[in-house]
Scaffold this motif. Structure first.
Motif, PDB file in Angstrom:
ATOM      1  N   GLN A 131     166.116  40.192 -42.527  1.00 32.12           N
ATOM      2  CA  GLN A 131     165.373  41.356 -42.864  1.00 32.12           C
ATOM      3  C   GLN A 131     166.435  42.274 -43.713  1.00 32.12           C
ATOM      4  OE1 GLN A 131     163.977  43.498 -39.502  1.00 32.12           O
ATOM      5  NE2 GLN A 131     163.547  45.695 -40.541  1.00 32.12           N
ATOM      6  N   ARG A 132     167.554  42.560 -43.546  1.00 31.27           N
ATOM      7  CA  ARG A 132     168.508  43.329 -44.451  1.00 31.27           C
ATOM      8  C   ARG A 132     168.861  42.664 -45.638  1.00 31.27           C
ATOM      9  NH1 ARG A 132     169.480  47.824 -46.365  1.00 31.27           N
ATOM     10  NH2 ARG A 132     171.759  47.998 -47.005  1.00 31.27           N
ATOM     11  N   GLU A 135     165.680  43.583 -47.658  1.00 29.01           N
ATOM     12  CA  GLU A 135     165.688  44.950 -48.033  1.00 29.01           C
ATOM     13  C   GLU A 135     166.520  45.259 -49.074  1.00 29.01           C
ATOM     14  OE1 GLU A 135     166.664  46.974 -44.493  1.00 29.01           O
ATOM     15  OE2 GLU A 135     164.884  46.878 -43.517  1.00 29.01           O
ATOM     16  N   GLY A 197     162.785  37.339 -36.332  1.00 27.05           N
ATOM     17  CA  GLY A 197     162.792  37.628 -38.039  1.00 27.05           C
ATOM     18  C   GLY A 197     163.952  36.588 -38.477  1.00 27.05           C
TER      19      GLY A 197
END
Length: 307
Positions: A131-132, A135, A197
């Motif tokens: 996820q990071r 991002e 995730g």
């Protein structure tokens, strides 16, 4: 007109951030120095480049046009510098790469020779969750990302590096009545999952769903290393990327357990935003990868072909 490249660089940064303070911080200059350069740059134009409304700085429409032209000019200058430095073997600057956690077993091997060849470069590699990683890519905080599953909502370019194989693994101390593992025996095992995730978790859940398996004994851990240690200690079994198990397989700490539907095959990819204007260093790195990736695979990952 007699503006300098330094003034173009400062004004472009001010236009991008809409803040003299933030521009001074990013450029490592004092705020008064940036203000003076902006004033000197503005004096060369009869039309305002900026305006202040309610103590906030805004870039005028004309200022936006000048900023766009400044960016093109600076990109051309960077291209000239890149060609000169590349010819001399003296690239400089930073390369920022965001890597999913399992990718730490992959990415360093595709960076080592490039960084040795260009000692003036700095490398920032952030190893984090999926996820990071997405991002940082979406927010333009990084040049490249290393992923095994391409993001669905971002338009990206990619270079496919190498295969990513996922196997079902257990502690070598665990003995099974027969292999390939039967559905009944699989469903009795405690399974260790990565966090929600994670691409590895998604692959494991897809395998379970497609095989129509049911399993109530579930353990969740938040890193590949934690899962690996849990498997070694016989806390449970898991579907794991082969790339992170080289030493454990050689030391007979873990075993690959044959089971229908595995291994799962994906690919490791270096990706970057289609809209990203890559730096000379980043462009040079892509050139390096396209030329050298096969020899790196043969040299550092030939062992994978044994599984």
């Amino acid at each position: 007109m007699n503006y300098t490249l330094h003034q173009l660089q400062i004004f472009l940064k001010i236009a991008q951030l809409e803040s003299i303070t933030k521009a001074s911080e990013e450029l490592h200059l004092t705020q008064p120095a940036v203000s003076i350069q902006l004033k000197n740059f503005q004096e060369q134009f009869a039309i305002p480049l900026t305006e202040v409304i309610g103590r906030k700085l805004y870039i005028t429409e004309f200022g936006q046009e000048i900023a766009s032209a400044a960016e093109k000019i600076l990109n051309e200058v960077n291209a000239i510098n890149y060609k000169t430095l590349a010819f001399q073997g003296k690239l400089s600057g930073k390369i920022k790469i965001s890597v999913v956690s399992t990718g730490k077993y992959v990415m360093p091997f595709f960076l080592s020779e490039f960084m040795k060849a260009h000692e003036g470069l700095e490398l920032i590699m952030d190893v984090t969750n999926k996820q990071r990683v997405i991002e940082t890519l979406e927010n333009n905080e990084t040049d490249f990302a290393l992923v095994s599953v391409l993001p669905e909502k971002l338009r990206v370019n990619k270079v496919e590096l190498m295969a990513n194989k996922l196997f079902f693994v257990s502690s070598s101390s665990k003995k099974f009545r027969k292999v390939p593992l039967s559905k009944n025996e699989f469903e009795k095992l405690p399974l260790i999952f990565r966090e929600y995730g994670s691409a590895t978790r998604n692959a494991m859940e897809t395998f379970i769903t497609q095989g129509n398996y049911s399993n109530a004994k579930k353990i969740e851990l938040t890193s590949n290393e934690a899962v690996k240690q849990a498997v070694i200690s016989d806390l449970g079994c898991s579907v794991m990327p082969l790339i992170g198990l080289k030493n454990e397989l050689m030391n007979n700490d873990v075993s690959i357990v044959p089971i229908k539907g595995l291994p799962i095959m994906t690919s490791w990819n270096i990706i970057w935003l289609e809209s990203k204007k890559l730096s000379p260093a980043a462009l040079a790195y892509l050139d390096f990868i396209n030329v050298e990736k096969q020899s790196i695979i043969e040299k550092s990952f030939g062992w994978i072909e044994n599984y």
